[in-house]
Design a protein around this motif. Structure first.
Motif, PDB file in Angstrom:
ATOM      1  N   GLN A   1       0.706  -1.130  -0.041  1.00 53.58           N
ATOM      2  CA  GLN A   1       0.057  -0.136   0.096  1.00 53.58           C
ATOM      3  C   GLN A   1       0.977   1.289  -0.069  1.00 53.58           C
ATOM      4  OE1 GLN A   1      -3.300  -0.387  -0.396  1.00 53.58           O
ATOM      5  NE2 GLN A   1      -2.918  -2.517  -0.320  1.00 53.58           N
ATOM      6  N   SER A   2       0.999   2.003  -1.383  1.00 55.53           N
ATOM      7  CA  SER A   2       1.681   3.134  -1.199  1.00 55.53           C
ATOM      8  C   SER A   2       1.077   4.143  -2.256  1.00 55.53           C
ATOM      9  CB  SER A   2       3.113   2.571  -1.562  1.00 55.53           C
ATOM     10  OG  SER A   2       4.003   4.048  -2.231  1.00 55.53           O
ATOM     11  N   ASN A   3       1.194   5.435  -1.876  1.00 55.81           N
ATOM     12  CA  ASN A   3       0.488   6.349  -3.021  1.00 55.81           C
ATOM     13  C   ASN A   3       1.557   6.574  -3.934  1.00 55.81           C
ATOM     14  OD1 ASN A   3      -1.955   6.723  -1.583  1.00 55.81           O
ATOM     15  ND2 ASN A   3      -1.293   7.918   0.007  1.00 55.81           N
ATOM     16  N   PHE A   4       2.934   6.300  -3.602  1.00 59.78           N
ATOM     17  CA  PHE A   4       4.216   6.857  -4.660  1.00 59.78           C
ATOM     18  C   PHE A   4       4.458   5.685  -5.564  1.00 59.78           C
ATOM     19  CE2 PHE A   4       4.167   9.982  -1.197  1.00 59.78           C
ATOM     20  CZ  PHE A   4       4.473  11.050  -1.857  1.00 59.78           C
ATOM     21  N   LEU A   5       4.359   4.528  -5.060  1.00 60.80           N
ATOM     22  CA  LEU A   5       4.940   3.354  -5.909  1.00 60.80           C
ATOM     23  C   LEU A   5       3.939   3.350  -7.059  1.00 60.80           C
ATOM     24  CD1 LEU A   5       6.214   0.847  -3.375  1.00 60.80           C
ATOM     25  CD2 LEU A   5       7.535   1.970  -5.154  1.00 60.80           C
ATOM     26  N   HIS A   6       4.482   3.467  -8.426  1.00 56.87           N
ATOM     27  CA  HIS A   6       3.687   3.286  -9.459  1.00 56.87           C
ATOM     28  C   HIS A   6       3.876   2.264 -10.485  1.00 56.87           C
ATOM     29  CE1 HIS A   6       1.388   6.882  -7.921  1.00 56.87           C
ATOM     30  NE2 HIS A   6       0.921   7.007  -9.212  1.00 56.87           N
ATOM     31  N   ALA A   7       5.159   1.803 -10.457  1.00 57.92           N
ATOM     32  CA  ALA A   7       5.920   0.894 -11.526  1.00 57.92           C
ATOM     33  C   ALA A   7       6.771  -0.132 -10.450  1.00 57.92           C
ATOM     34  CB  ALA A   7       6.450   1.597 -12.369  1.00 57.92           C
ATOM     35  N   TYR A   8       6.760  -1.427 -11.133  1.00 55.96           N
ATOM     36  CA  TYR A   8       7.545  -2.585 -10.524  1.00 55.96           C
ATOM     37  C   TYR A   8       8.425  -3.241 -11.642  1.00 55.96           C
ATOM     38  CZ  TYR A   8       4.588  -1.787  -6.251  1.00 55.96           C
ATOM     39  OH  TYR A   8       4.017  -1.218  -5.188  1.00 55.96           O
ATOM     40  N   VAL A   9       9.528  -3.600 -11.460  1.00 56.37           N
ATOM     41  CA  VAL A   9      10.429  -4.241 -12.293  1.00 56.37           C
ATOM     42  C   VAL A   9      10.459  -5.654 -11.461  1.00 56.37           C
ATOM     43  CG1 VAL A   9      12.059  -4.723 -13.537  1.00 56.37           C
ATOM     44  CG2 VAL A   9      11.205  -2.653 -13.594  1.00 56.37           C
ATOM     45  N   VAL A  10       9.895  -6.905 -11.783  1.00 55.23           N
ATOM     46  CA  VAL A  10       9.897  -8.093 -11.347  1.00 55.23           C
ATOM     47  C   VAL A  10      11.100  -9.129 -11.822  1.00 55.23           C
ATOM     48  CG1 VAL A  10       8.901 -10.045 -10.354  1.00 55.23           C
ATOM     49  CG2 VAL A  10       7.538  -7.910 -10.586  1.00 55.23           C
ATOM     50  N   VAL A  11      12.031  -9.505 -11.121  1.00 53.00           N
ATOM     51  CA  VAL A  11      13.260 -10.044 -11.768  1.00 53.00           C
ATOM     52  C   VAL A  11      13.279 -11.332 -10.807  1.00 53.00           C
ATOM     53  CG1 VAL A  11      15.834 -10.141 -12.013  1.00 53.00           C
ATOM     54  CG2 VAL A  11      14.413  -8.038 -12.046  1.00 53.00           C
ATOM     55  N   GLN A  12      13.301 -12.505 -11.563  1.00 49.81           N
ATOM     56  CA  GLN A  12      13.379 -14.073 -10.943  1.00 49.81           C
ATOM     57  C   GLN A  12      14.649 -14.713 -11.566  1.00 49.81           C
ATOM     58  OE1 GLN A  12      10.357 -17.687 -11.447  1.00 49.81           O
ATOM     59  NE2 GLN A  12       9.415 -16.049 -10.633  1.00 49.81           N
ATOM     60  N   ALA A  13      15.353 -15.260 -10.501  1.00 46.18           N
ATOM     61  CA  ALA A  13      16.468 -15.700 -10.922  1.00 46.18           C
ATOM     62  C   ALA A  13      16.286 -17.354 -11.287  1.00 46.18           C
ATOM     63  CB  ALA A  13      17.414 -15.832  -9.809  1.00 46.18           C
ATOM     64  N   GLU A  14      16.879 -17.657 -12.313  1.00 45.70           N
ATOM     65  CA  GLU A  14      17.077 -19.095 -12.517  1.00 45.70           C
ATOM     66  C   GLU A  14      18.709 -19.451 -12.523  1.00 45.70           C
ATOM     67  OE1 GLU A  14      14.778 -21.443 -13.343  1.00 45.70           O
ATOM     68  OE2 GLU A  14      13.243 -20.081 -13.279  1.00 45.70           O
ATOM     69  N   LYS A  15      18.968 -20.706 -11.828  1.00 43.74           N
ATOM     70  CA  LYS A  15      20.114 -21.452 -11.776  1.00 43.74           C
ATOM     71  C   LYS A  15      21.166 -20.417 -11.223  1.00 43.74           C
ATOM     72  CE  LYS A  15      19.280 -24.168 -15.823  1.00 43.74           C
ATOM     73  NZ  LYS A  15      19.955 -24.418 -17.279  1.00 43.74           N
ATOM     74  N   ALA A  16      20.789 -19.644  -9.998  1.00 42.41           N
ATOM     75  CA  ALA A  16      21.371 -18.699  -9.519  1.00 42.41           C
ATOM     76  C   ALA A  16      22.721 -19.579  -8.810  1.00 42.41           C
ATOM     77  CB  ALA A  16      20.856 -18.150  -8.203  1.00 42.41           C
ATOM     78  N   CYS A  17      23.869 -18.323  -8.836  1.00 39.46           N
ATOM     79  CA  CYS A  17      25.007 -18.853  -8.308  1.00 39.46           C
ATOM     80  C   CYS A  17      25.777 -19.870  -9.100  1.00 39.46           C
ATOM     81  CB  CYS A  17      25.210 -19.258  -6.781  1.00 39.46           C
ATOM     82  SG  CYS A  17      24.271 -18.047  -5.762  1.00 39.46           S
TER      83      CYS A  17
END
Length: 626
Positions: free
Chosen positions: A301-317
């Motif tokens: 819940q935020s009045n300022f956050l308008h955009a999100y970039v979602v990053v999901q890792a595959e075969k990390a490290c």
């Protein structure tokens, strides 16, 4: 009647009228894989990058988005003045429009190739208009108002006022570039598997190896204490926002990340306000998913956050680590580039860094166009433009020797004397208005002048004269004397005498019946009598001059008294009797200007001593004049 009827618009939809999207819990109950982002049940967001199925073709090994297609979005109009106008010959103007508000206009004559052009920039409270117009397309060379209408047809003014301030270009370029920022702050939220609420997201304390690897990819881990770069609102003195953070630079822009796990954790606070007050006040945030769990934008819940970039890792490290990327933003945020490839999968490397940082910066610029931020930007721009307008007006007026606060644009903005002359004029004007309000202009018509002419070049000989009643001259200068010798000192005498003799002590400020002179003219006879005495002397010598016996006798007495000391009581009495006849005190000789301090003080004291005498002799003096 039936033909004239029109169908009513359908009623507005409520939440019950929408078919809700499946909730995150319903999706998690299904078989994986799950999407990176789920829309809220009642919408309000858009999603980019929904395909994350890898291709089997060899083309998948190539960079999905060439660097040449990645471009930072900037406000090019904000840089035009510095590039095309500043340091080059051009002209600036300002004015006020009833509908558009404050306007600041810049014009430059330009030669592009072999053709002459006019480069025009008009700044309004809504936007900056810019255009380059060939002069050959115009039937005649336009004036400034016509030029402004070429770039904005809504302009409706009679004239523009020139900017005469030498440092105006610095003020204008500062206003133009206030929308350009080289500092950015983005939130970084860590989402573990199965976390679907804001409390769970902000409650994470530990960082997994995959998350640490991603943070190292984003930037450098820095100590906040005594950090000298862009701090993004974090405390670098007392450590109240943690001890370390992630910072990087990108194309001469500084970026500070608000990492949720590095911000202070408060025991017993389920909302973790110390973390949310930083990330919740960001405009764009990164959501890192270690495992396949959908993110819903309305989780936070935020009045300022308008955009999100979602990053999901595959075969990390590992050496073959890849990242799936998906983007979501509110409906009123326009689309921003660069576009995600299909499928939206990136290998860890400089291509991903270039794409990700460009996407984040462009996302923030796009969010400024949303309704909420657009209103804030319009309010800020309007206030800054008004400040620029006032600075240009005040400094331009000062360059002309005029007072920027008193001299409004209705005066035409041109001409005028020095700053001292204008200040003196304002003092006299205010004194005259106060006397008219108190009713003293007729009763105390023998006091020193409270108004004067606005010109030093008036010719007193042009004013018609009536025998017995002098027509007072409109100049502060003594005829036959050099302006450089007496102009400045004469003004100083006027101010000093005004302060001493405007109001006589002991008298009630009640209005009296109008006398032989109007209130405005009677308030102007004190200072101007300097010249009237000289004219009387010339008429006394000339046999053709017509005088009444009373006035002739008084002039002879005045002439004989001039040989005595000017500060003597005899001189004061003779001068007072002359004032009763002419209804105004007179200073005997023009050269007495050099003795302004002594004569002014003695003159004020004589007026006070003979006040009652003046009222008694008023009627007889008036008969003598007639």
């Amino acid at each position: 009647m039936d033909e004239q009827r029109c169908p009513l618009p359908p009623p507005l939809k409520t939440e019950e009228d929408y078919i809700p999207y499946p909730s995150v819990h319903e999706v998690l109950g299904r078989r994986s894989p799950f999407p990176l982002i789920l829309l809220p049940q009642f919408g309000g967001y858009w999603i980019e990058g929904t395909n994350h199925e890898p291709k089997e073709s060899p083309e998948a090994d190539q960079p999905p988005c060439p660097t040449s297609h990645i471009k930072l979005e900037t406000n090019s109009t904000a840089k035009i003045y510095r590039k095309q106008f500043m340091g080059k010959e051009h002209f600036n103007y300002y004015t006020m429009d009833a509908a558009l508000g404050h306007l600041v206009f810049s014009m430059k004559y330009d030669v592009i190739g072999d053709q002459e052009h006019l480069r025009l920039m008009l700044r309004t409270k809504l936007k900056t208009h810019h255009d380059v117009i060939p002069i050959s397309c115009l039937t005649e060379f336009p004036n400034v108002v016509q030029m402004a209408k070429l770039v904005c047809e809504e302009v409706n003014v009679d004239r523009f006022y020139p900017v005469l301030y030498p440092k105006a270009s610095r003020l204008i370029v500062t206003f133009d570039e206030h929308v350009i920022s080289n500092n950015f702050k983005f939130g970084v939220i860590y989402q573990k598997f199965g976390q679907t609420s804001e409390e769970e997201l902000f409650g994470n304390m530990e960082e997994s190896p995959a998350f640490v690897e991603f943070l190292e990819f984003l930037g450098h881990k820095i100590e906040l204490h005594d950090f000298k770069g862009f701090r993004g609102g974090l405390d670098v003195t007392h450590g109240q926002t943690g001890t370390e953070s992630v910072y990087t630079s990108f194309h001469n822009k500084e970026i500070m990340f608000h990492v949720s796990t590095k911000l202070p954790y408060t025991e017993g606070d389920s909302q973790q306000l110390q973390r949310k007050r930083h990330i919740g006040n960001d405009i764009v945030a990164i959501v890192f998913q270690e495992e396949n769990t959908p993110f819903v934008p309305d989780m936070i819940q935020s009045n300022f956050l308008h955009a999100y970039v979602v990053v999901q890792a595959e075969k990390a490290c590992t050496d073959n680590v890849t990242y799936k990327v998906s983007v979501t933003a509110r409906d009123d945020v326009p689309f921003f580039g660069p576009a995600l490839p299909d499928p939206a999968i990136f290998k860890k490397g400089p291509e991903l860094r270039e794409f990700l940082f460009t996407k984040l910066i462009n996302a923030e610029y796009a969010c400024y166009k949303a309704e909420k931020f657009a209103k804030l930007e319009e309010r800020t721009r309007s206030a800054l433009l008004e400040t620029l307008y006032e600075e240009l007006h005040i400094n331009s007026q000062s360059m002309m020797g005029l007072g920027g606060d008193e001299d409004k644009l209705e005066n035409g903005g041109g001409g005028g004397g020095g700053g001292f002359f204008e200040s003196f004029k304002r003092v006299i004007r205010s004194r005259s208005q106060s006397m008219d309000a108190m009713g003293l202009s007729n009763k105390k018509s023998h006091t020193v002048s409270t108004s004067h002419s606005g010109s030093f070049t008036h010719n007193p000989a042009e004013s018609p004269k009536t025998p017995g009643i002098p027509c007072w001259p409109k100049s502060l200068l003594v005829p036959g004397k050099s302006p450089s010798k007496y102009g400045r000192r004469g003004s100083a005498i006027g101010i000093g005498t005004i302060e001493e003799s405007l109001i006589i002590p002991g008298k009630s400020p009640t209005r009296k019946k109008s006398g032989p002179f109007s209130s405005r003219r009677s308030s102007a006879i004190g200072i101007e009598n300097i010249q009237e005495v000289q004219e009387r002397r010339s008429r006394e010598v000339s046999p053709s001059t017509q005088r009444t016996p009373d006035s002739s006798l008084l002039l002879q007495e005045n002439k004989s008294d001039n040989s005595s000391n000017h500060s003597s009581p005899e001189f004061a009495a003779a001068k007072n009797s002359l004032a009763m006849c002419c209804r105004a005190p007179s200073i005997p000789e023009a050269q007495d200007l050099s003795r302004s301090s002594s004569n002014a003080s003695s003159f004020a004291s004589v007026v006070e001593e003979h006040e009652h005498e003046a009222e008694e002799e008023y009627d007889t003096g008036l008969v003598g004049v007639e």
